[in-house]
Motif scaffolding. Sequence first.
Motif, PDB file in Angstrom:
ATOM      1  N   VAL A  60      53.770  20.700 109.149  1.00 60.60           N
ATOM      2  CA  VAL A  60      53.106  21.595 110.099  1.00 60.60           C
ATOM      3  C   VAL A  60      52.133  20.754 110.936  1.00 60.60           C
ATOM      4  CG1 VAL A  60      51.742  23.673 110.410  1.00 60.60           C
ATOM      5  CG2 VAL A  60      53.342  23.516 108.491  1.00 60.60           C
ATOM      6  N   ILE A  61      52.423  20.649 112.219  1.00 58.76           N
ATOM      7  CA  ILE A  61      51.610  19.859 113.144  1.00 58.76           C
ATOM      8  C   ILE A  61      50.475  20.709 113.711  1.00 58.76           C
ATOM      9  CG2 ILE A  61      51.650  18.529 115.305  1.00 58.76           C
ATOM     10  CD1 ILE A  61      53.207  17.260 112.893  1.00 58.76           C
ATOM     11  N   ALA A  62      50.795  21.959 114.047  1.00 50.95           N
ATOM     12  CA  ALA A  62      49.807  22.896 114.584  1.00 50.95           C
ATOM     13  C   ALA A  62      50.241  24.298 114.204  1.00 50.95           C
ATOM     14  CB  ALA A  62      49.709  22.766 116.110  1.00 50.95           C
ATOM     15  N   HIS A  63      49.274  25.214 114.162  1.00 50.68           N
ATOM     16  CA  HIS A  63      49.629  26.591 113.817  1.00 50.68           C
ATOM     17  C   HIS A  63      48.602  27.579 114.358  1.00 50.68           C
ATOM     18  CE1 HIS A  63      47.318  26.250 109.677  1.00 50.68           C
ATOM     19  NE2 HIS A  63      46.611  25.813 110.688  1.00 50.68           N
ATOM     20  N   VAL A  64      49.043  28.811 114.462  1.00 50.57           N
ATOM     21  CA  VAL A  64      48.149  29.965 114.570  1.00 50.57           C
ATOM     22  C   VAL A  64      48.230  30.536 113.160  1.00 50.57           C
ATOM     23  CG1 VAL A  64      47.722  32.181 115.666  1.00 50.57           C
ATOM     24  CG2 VAL A  64      48.681  30.293 117.013  1.00 50.57           C
ATOM     25  N   PRO A  65      47.255  30.223 112.320  1.00 51.00           N
ATOM     26  CA  PRO A  65      47.451  30.357 110.873  1.00 51.00           C
ATOM     27  C   PRO A  65      47.279  31.759 110.315  1.00 51.00           C
ATOM     28  CG  PRO A  65      45.282  29.459 111.318  1.00 51.00           C
ATOM     29  CD  PRO A  65      45.978  29.591 112.654  1.00 51.00           C
ATOM     30  N   LEU A  66      47.960  31.965 109.189  1.00 57.32           N
ATOM     31  CA  LEU A  66      47.659  33.093 108.315  1.00 57.32           C
ATOM     32  C   LEU A  66      46.286  32.833 107.697  1.00 57.32           C
ATOM     33  CD1 LEU A  66      51.073  33.265 106.441  1.00 57.32           C
ATOM     34  CD2 LEU A  66      50.121  35.114 107.814  1.00 57.32           C
ATOM     35  N   PRO A  67      45.549  33.872 107.321  1.00 55.17           N
ATOM     36  CA  PRO A  67      44.216  33.647 106.731  1.00 55.17           C
ATOM     37  C   PRO A  67      44.181  32.656 105.559  1.00 55.17           C
ATOM     38  CG  PRO A  67      44.462  35.953 107.283  1.00 55.17           C
ATOM     39  CD  PRO A  67      45.814  35.299 107.531  1.00 55.17           C
ATOM     40  N   PRO A  68      45.139  32.677 104.626  1.00 51.47           N
ATOM     41  CA  PRO A  68      45.024  31.718 103.513  1.00 51.47           C
ATOM     42  C   PRO A  68      45.148  30.264 103.928  1.00 51.47           C
ATOM     43  CG  PRO A  68      46.580  33.474 102.986  1.00 51.47           C
ATOM     44  CD  PRO A  68      46.257  33.604 104.434  1.00 51.47           C
ATOM     45  N   GLU A  69      45.789  29.990 105.068  1.00 56.57           N
ATOM     46  CA  GLU A  69      46.042  28.605 105.460  1.00 56.57           C
ATOM     47  C   GLU A  69      45.186  28.160 106.645  1.00 56.57           C
ATOM     48  OE1 GLU A  69      49.822  28.091 107.904  1.00 56.57           O
ATOM     49  OE2 GLU A  69      50.264  29.953 106.854  1.00 56.57           O
ATOM     50  N   ASP A  70      44.089  28.880 106.927  1.00 54.66           N
ATOM     51  CA  ASP A  70      43.317  28.558 108.123  1.00 54.66           C
ATOM     52  C   ASP A  70      42.528  27.258 108.017  1.00 54.66           C
ATOM     53  OD1 ASP A  70      41.335  29.497 106.447  1.00 54.66           O
ATOM     54  OD2 ASP A  70      40.721  31.149 107.731  1.00 54.66           O
ATOM     55  N   GLU A  71      42.504  26.653 106.835  1.00 54.89           N
ATOM     56  CA  GLU A  71      41.906  25.326 106.678  1.00 54.89           C
ATOM     57  C   GLU A  71      42.890  24.391 105.974  1.00 54.89           C
ATOM     58  OE1 GLU A  71      37.912  25.122 105.209  1.00 54.89           O
ATOM     59  OE2 GLU A  71      37.373  27.020 106.167  1.00 54.89           O
TER      60      GLU A  71
END
Length: 195
Positions: free
Chosen positions: A44-55
């Motif tokens: 994963v290079i970039a994302h608009v993340p789900l809350p669990p993966e925001d960091e």
Amino acid sequence: MHRLTVVIVLALGLVACASAPKDAPPLPRAENVDLERFMGDWYVIAHVPLPPEDEAFNAVERYALCADGRVETVFRYRDGGFEEKLKISRPTGYPGVEGDPAEWGMSFIWPFRAEFIIAWLDADYDSTIVARTRRDYAWLMHRAPEMPTEQKVEALARLEAMGYAPEDVRMVPQRWPEADGLAAPGPVSLPQCED
């Protein structure tokens, strides 16, 4: 029930309600997706993340195609830093929604399936964008931990053209091998297709 799974399901909300936001262009689908070529590791290079993966750090998605057409998945990342705790989820993908191999239902808890669309895939199967009609989450992924700058800029522009706000996109730090000596993509075994 695993807490991460519960959070993911709650974050996705009602998976049946996948309407696009106002003024968003129609979400594209990658054409002629060869599922066998799509399998394997994606960083994963970039994302608009789900809350669990925001960091998330060192986020890797791994896919294995089962004989019955399911895609067993392992998603792993470090939560909050390169030396932090390893988080793992194992959803199951169901490609071929309405006969389109670019559109999947992704199940974190049976029988619910979240929308998972391969919105763009380069010809070499080296880079992809997975998106959702609601423009609430997205993942830019590459076959290696580092994506060439020009390709990354072009892919991020594609994401914006799909209706994602640039300020919502987070770059995912990748550093391999990991500090504990693990080689990419780490200690997670391949997904297992069970009968």
